[in-house]
Motif scaffolding. Structure first.
Motif, PDB file in Angstrom:
ATOM      1  N   PRO A  99       0.825  -1.210   0.000  1.00  9.57           N
ATOM      2  CA  PRO A  99       0.000   0.000   0.000  1.00  9.57           C
ATOM      3  C   PRO A  99       0.863   1.267   0.000  1.00  9.57           C
ATOM      4  CG  PRO A  99       0.026  -0.961   2.184  1.00  9.57           C
ATOM      5  CD  PRO A  99       0.782  -1.907   1.299  1.00  9.57           C
ATOM      6  N   ASP A 100       1.478   1.546  -1.148  1.00  8.71           N
ATOM      7  CA  ASP A 100       2.412   2.671  -1.263  1.00  8.71           C
ATOM      8  C   ASP A 100       1.853   3.823  -2.092  1.00  8.71           C
ATOM      9  OD1 ASP A 100       2.517   1.411  -3.720  1.00  8.71           O
ATOM     10  OD2 ASP A 100       4.653   0.917  -3.626  1.00  8.71           O
ATOM     11  N   THR A 101       0.598   3.719  -2.504  1.00  6.30           N
ATOM     12  CA  THR A 101      -0.102   4.821  -3.162  1.00  6.30           C
ATOM     13  C   THR A 101      -1.473   4.965  -2.515  1.00  6.30           C
ATOM     14  OG1 THR A 101      -1.221   3.469  -4.841  1.00  6.30           O
ATOM     15  CG2 THR A 101       1.021   4.235  -5.362  1.00  6.30           C
ATOM     16  N   PRO A 102      -2.080   6.131  -2.609  1.00 11.06           N
ATOM     17  CA  PRO A 102      -3.426   6.293  -2.024  1.00 11.06           C
ATOM     18  C   PRO A 102      -4.427   5.286  -2.567  1.00 11.06           C
ATOM     19  CG  PRO A 102      -2.463   8.439  -2.472  1.00 11.06           C
ATOM     20  CD  PRO A 102      -1.524   7.426  -3.064  1.00 11.06           C
ATOM     21  N   GLU A 103      -4.363   4.990  -3.852  1.00 12.60           N
ATOM     22  CA  GLU A 103      -5.309   4.042  -4.436  1.00 12.60           C
ATOM     23  C   GLU A 103      -5.123   2.644  -3.841  1.00 12.60           C
ATOM     24  OE1 GLU A 103      -6.735   2.303  -8.801  1.00 12.60           O
ATOM     25  OE2 GLU A 103      -4.936   3.560  -8.646  1.00 12.60           O
ATOM     26  N   ARG A 104      -3.887   2.197  -3.752  1.00 13.51           N
ATOM     27  CA  ARG A 104      -3.632   0.869  -3.183  1.00 13.51           C
ATOM     28  C   ARG A 104      -4.028   0.820  -1.706  1.00 13.51           C
ATOM     29  NH1 ARG A 104       2.303  -0.511  -5.909  1.00 13.51           N
ATOM     30  NH2 ARG A 104       1.487  -1.179  -7.952  1.00 13.51           N
ATOM     31  N   LEU A 105      -3.778   1.902  -0.988  1.00  8.96           N
ATOM     32  CA  LEU A 105      -4.156   1.932   0.423  1.00  8.96           C
ATOM     33  C   LEU A 105      -5.676   1.861   0.566  1.00  8.96           C
ATOM     34  CD1 LEU A 105      -3.179   2.251   3.377  1.00  8.96           C
ATOM     35  CD2 LEU A 105      -3.682   4.682   3.125  1.00  8.96           C
ATOM     36  N   LYS A 106      -6.400   2.591  -0.257  1.00 10.79           N
ATOM     37  CA  LYS A 106      -7.859   2.545  -0.200  1.00 10.79           C
ATOM     38  C   LYS A 106      -8.367   1.132  -0.471  1.00 10.79           C
ATOM     39  CE  LYS A 106      -8.664   7.381  -1.474  1.00 10.79           C
ATOM     40  NZ  LYS A 106      -9.143   8.288  -2.552  1.00 10.79           N
ATOM     41  N   ASN A 107      -7.721   0.429  -1.400  1.00 11.28           N
ATOM     42  CA  ASN A 107      -8.117  -0.952  -1.678  1.00 11.28           C
ATOM     43  C   ASN A 107      -7.883  -1.841  -0.452  1.00 11.28           C
ATOM     44  OD1 ASN A 107      -8.847  -0.342  -4.315  1.00 11.28           O
ATOM     45  ND2 ASN A 107      -6.861  -0.908  -5.167  1.00 11.28           N
ATOM     46  N   ASP A 137       3.900   9.280  -1.318  1.00 11.54           N
ATOM     47  CA  ASP A 137       3.099  10.492  -1.138  1.00 11.54           C
ATOM     48  C   ASP A 137       2.451  10.424   0.245  1.00 11.54           C
ATOM     49  OD1 ASP A 137       1.290  12.581  -1.169  1.00 11.54           O
ATOM     50  OD2 ASP A 137       0.048  11.746  -2.783  1.00 11.54           O
ATOM     51  N   MET A 138       3.175  10.881   1.249  1.00  9.02           N
ATOM     52  CA  MET A 138       2.701  10.722   2.623  1.00  9.02           C
ATOM     53  C   MET A 138       1.412  11.489   2.888  1.00  9.02           C
ATOM     54  SD  MET A 138       6.117  10.617   5.011  1.00  9.02           S
ATOM     55  CE  MET A 138       6.965   9.045   5.252  1.00  9.02           C
ATOM     56  N   ALA A 139       1.319  12.691   2.365  1.00 10.72           N
ATOM     57  CA  ALA A 139       0.099  13.478   2.575  1.00 10.72           C
ATOM     58  C   ALA A 139      -1.095  12.791   1.932  1.00 10.72           C
ATOM     59  CB  ALA A 139       0.278  14.884   2.025  1.00 10.72           C
ATOM     60  N   GLY A 140      -0.905  12.288   0.729  1.00 11.82           N
ATOM     61  CA  GLY A 140      -1.984  11.588   0.038  1.00 11.82           C
ATOM     62  C   GLY A 140      -2.394  10.321   0.761  1.00 11.82           C
ATOM     63  N   LEU A 141      -1.416   9.623   1.321  1.00 12.50           N
ATOM     64  CA  LEU A 141      -1.702   8.387   2.043  1.00 12.50           C
ATOM     65  C   LEU A 141      -2.417   8.665   3.367  1.00 12.50           C
ATOM     66  CD1 LEU A 141       1.582   6.543   1.162  1.00 12.50           C
ATOM     67  CD2 LEU A 141      -0.710   5.641   0.717  1.00 12.50           C
ATOM     68  N   LYS A 142      -2.035   9.753   4.035  1.00  9.18           N
ATOM     69  CA  LYS A 142      -2.768  10.116   5.247  1.00  9.18           C
ATOM     70  C   LYS A 142      -4.220  10.439   4.903  1.00  9.18           C
ATOM     71  CE  LYS A 142      -3.248  13.272   9.120  1.00  9.18           C
ATOM     72  NZ  LYS A 142      -2.735  14.431   9.880  1.00  9.18           N
ATOM     73  N   ALA A 143      -4.415  11.198   3.840  1.00  3.82           N
ATOM     74  CA  ALA A 143      -5.771  11.553   3.433  1.00  3.82           C
ATOM     75  C   ALA A 143      -6.588  10.314   3.068  1.00  3.82           C
ATOM     76  CB  ALA A 143      -5.727  12.522   2.260  1.00  3.82           C
ATOM     77  N   ALA A 144      -5.900   9.292   2.551  1.00  5.71           N
ATOM     78  CA  ALA A 144      -6.581   8.051   2.160  1.00  5.71           C
ATOM     79  C   ALA A 144      -6.881   7.155   3.356  1.00  5.71           C
ATOM     80  CB  ALA A 144      -5.731   7.293   1.149  1.00  5.71           C
ATOM     81  N   GLY A 145      -6.277   7.459   4.522  1.00  5.07           N
ATOM     82  CA  GLY A 145      -6.603   6.696   5.716  1.00  5.07           C
ATOM     83  C   GLY A 145      -5.468   5.940   6.363  1.00  5.07           C
ATOM     84  N   ALA A 146      -4.212   6.284   6.045  1.00  2.57           N
ATOM     85  CA  ALA A 146      -3.069   5.590   6.645  1.00  2.57           C
ATOM     86  C   ALA A 146      -3.045   5.788   8.153  1.00  2.57           C
ATOM     87  CB  ALA A 146      -1.765   6.084   6.034  1.00  2.57           C
ATOM     88  N   PHE A 147      -2.749   4.720   8.871  1.00  3.80           N
ATOM     89  CA  PHE A 147      -2.636   4.745  10.328  1.00  3.80           C
ATOM     90  C   PHE A 147      -1.284   5.312  10.751  1.00  3.80           C
ATOM     91  CE2 PHE A 147      -0.791   1.998  13.750  1.00  3.80           C
ATOM     92  CZ  PHE A 147      -1.453   2.562  14.826  1.00  3.80           C
ATOM     93  N   ALA A 148      -0.223   4.901  10.057  1.00  9.98           N
ATOM     94  CA  ALA A 148       1.147   5.335  10.311  1.00  9.98           C
ATOM     95  C   ALA A 148       1.969   4.841   9.128  1.00  9.98           C
ATOM     96  CB  ALA A 148       1.670   4.767  11.631  1.00  9.98           C
ATOM     97  N   PHE A 149       3.275   5.106   9.167  1.00 10.49           N
ATOM     98  CA  PHE A 149       4.151   4.712   8.067  1.00 10.49           C
ATOM     99  C   PHE A 149       5.187   3.709   8.555  1.00 10.49           C
ATOM    100  CE2 PHE A 149       2.726   9.056   7.100  1.00 10.49           C
ATOM    101  CZ  PHE A 149       2.131   8.844   5.862  1.00 10.49           C
ATOM    102  N   SER A 150       5.379   2.635   7.780  1.00 13.09           N
ATOM    103  CA  SER A 150       6.366   1.627   8.143  1.00 13.09           C
ATOM    104  C   SER A 150       6.820   0.869   6.903  1.00 13.09           C
ATOM    105  CB  SER A 150       5.784   0.636   9.153  1.00 13.09           C
ATOM    106  OG  SER A 150       6.742  -0.324   9.517  1.00 13.09           O
TER     107      SER A 150
END
Length: 426
Positions: A99-107, A137-150
């Motif tokens: 999940p390294d893009t907003p789209e993949r994270l949303k999926n 794209d950390m800002a985009g991933l946060k907006a998509a719902g990321a809990f944290a980064f790892s």
């Protein structure tokens, strides 16, 4: 739906006291003694003799889906978590694709929501596909719902990359959660470098591979102000570095896994891949330092690092088998049996490390039994002995060194948002 949990033993000011809990839909409506509902309830659950705990919170699990569903799925991994008493879990991003893009994270979030038997929050990666130096794209991933980064499973090898990641994460007010490992210091090892590895003739990983990267990262965290969280701390030297960083005011937190608390490399008396994990089991001195670190507050919480693999993979030599063991279904019982029953930890301390602290430090609405809070509740039997059996696991992975252990602390019921996620047919 209204449910009443009657006669359970709850922790009140650190001591077990009998309380009733009234649940209305997905929230705790009332906690008290001898509760009777003013309106009819749909179910009364008799918790006589059981410990009623806030649902446990695990910040470190591997659900393997998508891409590795022969090892685990979101459904089976989250059912395993419920079996272990967990009501909230955080899924690591080492899946395919990551999940390294907003789209993949949303999926991923949609999959977790659809198939999760418990609450599942999702990590995004730090770099593209958890490797190299290209930041996501950390800002985009946060907006998509990321809990944290790892990048869990991989350490971030370049200091400049970690520095830039921390600066961005600090602005976004999200944590950087690090698998600390300098690849140039691992030397192809499969277990801790020490007397045991030499005796068995197996290549060792020096613990400095972890400590060196943590030392680098706490300096970067001090410079950026980020919340830096260290995964699965395993060595005495790393505990010392984190203790010093905390004393200096660095915003660093860390976790320890049950297996690093319960076992040292002295448990490895042969080539046994069930005892192969990353970071590897350290020396007995390391294990004692981890226990001391928990007790003095240097280590903040316990997380399982639940890492299922297929039976065939783990039947291989340590030289070829993958790193990792399961943990969701054995953590509470093993820790309660080995540490609380022996007086090393109190029950209140254990619940603090397994539920209260993970939720508090990461801002999750979980880990607490209180009126108005989510009805995420676990009932444990703390008195009846049982044997850990692979056939009882709900995870697809059976790769646990604790199979066959006699323990107490069986999960009897796990309630998530007021609904049963797991019920033991006792």
């Amino acid at each position: 739906m209204r449910r009443l949990i009657k006669n359970g033993q709850c922790l009140v000011d650190g001591h077990l006291q009998v309380r009733d809990i009234l649940i209305a839909d997905d929230k705790i409506e009332k906690i008290g003694e001898h509760l009777t509902a003013n309106v009819p309830v749909d179910q009364i659950i008799d918790a006589q003799g059981l410990f009623v705990s806030p649902g446990l919170v695990d910040l470190h699990v591997h659900l393997r889906e998508p891409g590795q569903t022969d090892k685990e799925t979101v459904r089976m991994g989250s059912l395993a978590a419920a079996h272990g008493g967990y009501t909230t879990i955080a899924a690591m991003p080492n899946v395919i694709p990551a999940p390294d893009t907003p789209e993949r994270l949303k999926n991923m979030l949609a999959l977790n929501q659809r198939d999760g038997a418990v609450h599942v929050v999702q990590y995004a990666t730090i770099t593209t596909d958890r490797g190299g130096d290209e930041l996501v794209d950390m800002a985009g991933l946060k907006a998509a719902g990321a809990f944290a980064f790892s990048n869990d499973g991989n350490g971030v090898q370049t200091a400049g990359t970690m520095y830039q990641a921390m600066k961005q994460a600090a602005k976004l007010k999200l944590a950087v959660v690090a698998h600390a490992e300098d690849d140039s210091l691992t030397y192809g090892g499969v277990m801790h470098e020490g007397d045991v590895s030499k005796r068995l003739g197996l290549p060792g990983i020096p613990s400095v591979s972890e400590t060196a990267q943590v030392a680098r990262d706490v300096v970067l965290a001090a410079a950026t102000g980020v919340h830096y969280h260290v995964c699965h701390v395993s060595s005495a030297a790393t505990v010392q570095v984190i203790r010093a960083a905390k004393a200096a005011g660095v915003h660093v937190t860390c976790e320890v896994s049950p297996h690093h608390l319960l076992l040292s490399d002295e448990a490895i008396n042969r080539d046994n891949a069930m005892l192969k994990m990353n970071p590897p089991l350290g020396s007995e001195q390391d294990r004692q330092a981890l226990i001391a670190g928990l007790l003095d507050g240097t280590i903040d919480l316990i997380a399982t690092d639940h890492a299922p693999h297929t039976d065939a993979e783990k039947a291989q030599s340590m030289l070829k088998a993958p790193f990792g063991i399961t943990g969701s279904e054995t953590a509470f019982a093993m820790l309660y049996t080995q540490f609380v029953k022996t007086g090393v930890f109190s029950l209140a301390q254990l619940i603090n490390w397994l539920a209260v602290q993970p939720a508090k430090l990461f801002g999750l609405n979980a880990g607490k039994l209180a009126e108005g809070k989510p009805a995420d509740i676990t009932l444990f039997d703390l008195t009846t002995p049982y044997k850990i059996k692979a056939t009882d696991f709900l995870s697809k992975g059976h790769n646990s060194p604790f199979i066959g252990e006699q323990v107490v602390g069986k999960t009897i019921r796990t309630v998530v948002s007021g609904q049963d996620a797991y019920v033991n047919k006792r």
